[in-house]
Write an enzyme that holds these catalytic residues in place. Structure first.
Site, PDB file in Angstrom:
ATOM      1  N   PHE A 137       0.838  -1.197   0.000  1.00  0.00           N
ATOM      2  CA  PHE A 137       0.000   0.000   0.000  1.00  0.00           C
ATOM      3  C   PHE A 137       0.872   1.246   0.000  1.00  0.00           C
ATOM      4  CE2 PHE A 137      -2.410  -3.463   1.749  1.00  0.00           C
ATOM      5  CZ  PHE A 137      -3.670  -3.319   1.185  1.00  0.00           C
ATOM      6  N   VAL A 169       2.285  -1.850   4.505  1.00  0.00           N
ATOM      7  CA  VAL A 169       1.999  -0.426   4.371  1.00  0.00           C
ATOM      8  C   VAL A 169       3.320   0.331   4.376  1.00  0.00           C
ATOM      9  CG1 VAL A 169       0.752   1.510   5.400  1.00  0.00           C
ATOM     10  CG2 VAL A 169      -0.126  -0.817   5.678  1.00  0.00           C
ATOM     11  N   CYS A 170       3.522   1.196   3.398  1.00  0.00           N
ATOM     12  CA  CYS A 170       4.779   1.968   3.322  1.00  0.00           C
ATOM     13  C   CYS A 170       4.899   2.909   4.516  1.00  0.00           C
ATOM     14  CB  CYS A 170       4.829   2.784   2.042  1.00  0.00           C
ATOM     15  SG  CYS A 170       6.203   3.961   2.039  1.00  0.00           S
ATOM     16  N   ILE A 171       6.019   2.830   5.191  1.00  0.00           N
ATOM     17  CA  ILE A 171       6.179   3.624   6.417  1.00  0.00           C
ATOM     18  C   ILE A 171       6.225   5.128   6.136  1.00  0.00           C
ATOM     19  CG2 ILE A 171       8.717   3.433   6.468  1.00  0.00           C
ATOM     20  CD1 ILE A 171       8.353   3.208   9.594  1.00  0.00           C
ATOM     21  N   ALA A 199       2.794   6.245   5.222  1.00  0.00           N
ATOM     22  CA  ALA A 199       1.925   6.100   6.391  1.00  0.00           C
ATOM     23  C   ALA A 199       2.158   7.220   7.398  1.00  0.00           C
ATOM     24  CB  ALA A 199       2.161   4.742   7.047  1.00  0.00           C
TER      25      ALA A 199
END
Lengths: 131, 130
Positions: free
Chosen positions: B39, B77-79, B82
């Site tokens: 994501f 999820v891409c940090i 995010a």
């Protein structure tokens, strides 16, 4: 100190990655976050190319001034890509012409290819990420 | 075939998340393997557990969580994306000094390297976005 997301390099075969940039640099975050992917991905030592099509050609236009919109002008980063061994930048000829631009308007050296040649370039890739 | 999926838009405003969910379900039903769903951009908004859609509407986040639990799918999820958008797990909330976290079950926060690895490891990387 290494950040937790910096320790996930993989070793193995080299794949051809193409990042397709389609959007203007401001107005949406796609261009900025695409550049972040390219910079992080450089650590993986893959065979990387960047393509600029449609309004994406504006990302590498000279003379960007973002003072009026309160955002950072990140266009100088494209000039730093060479230092990450990201040297294959392709720009679609029709996209430039439709916007009244020439390579003299761009901040980085690029190879100009026709729309048909761009399709061939995409055909050669293993992975295409479109932004 | 080993497939990886990238989701670049948040739920409800764009159809990308619905399309990605339907694609993953269809691929699994045909016997394909889903290596990872990654994501990025507003796609990270698929991973907050707080949405309360109307009862007669689909619940996209719950659908992802359920899919992950049933088929053991890696939802990443891409940090960086995010953090911009306020998606935090317990560790990140602590690290950033925030008073709570909102990650939904089945999702994990990690780096963009996970996307590149998915591109390398999977036979196909399929991107859902505008």
């Amino acid at each position: 100190m290494a950040e937790p997301w910096e320790d996930d390099e993989v070793e193995g075969p080299v794949f051809k990655f193409l990042y397709v940039n389609r959007k203007a640099p401001y107005g949406t975050i796609y261009a900025l976050e695409s550049l972040e992917v390219v910079l992080i991905a450089a650590a993986f030592e893959q065979d990387v190319s960047l393509a600029f099509v449609d309004d994406g050609v504006y990302q590498i236009k000279k003379g960007q001034d973002t003072a009026g919109i309160g955002m950072k002008n990140f266009s100088p980063t494209y000039r730093a890509l060479e230092g990450y061994d990201v040297e294959k930048l392709y720009v679609e000829k029709e996209a430039l012409e439709e916007r009244g631009l020439t390579t003299d308007d761009l901040i980085v050296p690029v190879e100009v290819v026709s729309r048909a040649e761009m399709a061939d370039l995409m055909d050669e890739q293993d992975v295409i990420l479109s932004f | 075939m080993k497939l990886a999926v990238m989701v670049n838009e948040g739920p409800y405003q764009h159809q990308s998340a619905d399309s990605a969910l339907q694609f993953v379900r269809a691929a699994l039903s045909k016997g394909h393997e889903i290596f990872r769903v990654f994501f990025y951009h507003d796609g990270v908004n698929n991973s907050t557990r707080f949405p309360v859609p109307p009862q007669d509407d689909r619940n996209i986040v719950d659908s992802w969580s359920k899919l992950a639990a049933e088929h053991n799918i890696d939802l990443v999820v891409c940090i960086a994306a995010a953090q911009r958008r306020g998606i935090l797990d317990a560790d990140e909330a602590k690290r950033q000094g925030k008073d709570g976290n909102n990650i939904a079950p089945g999702f994990r926060i990690s780096g963009l390297g996970q996307l590149i690895e998915a591109g390398i490891q999977a036979d196909r990387l399929v991107v859902f976005g505008d």
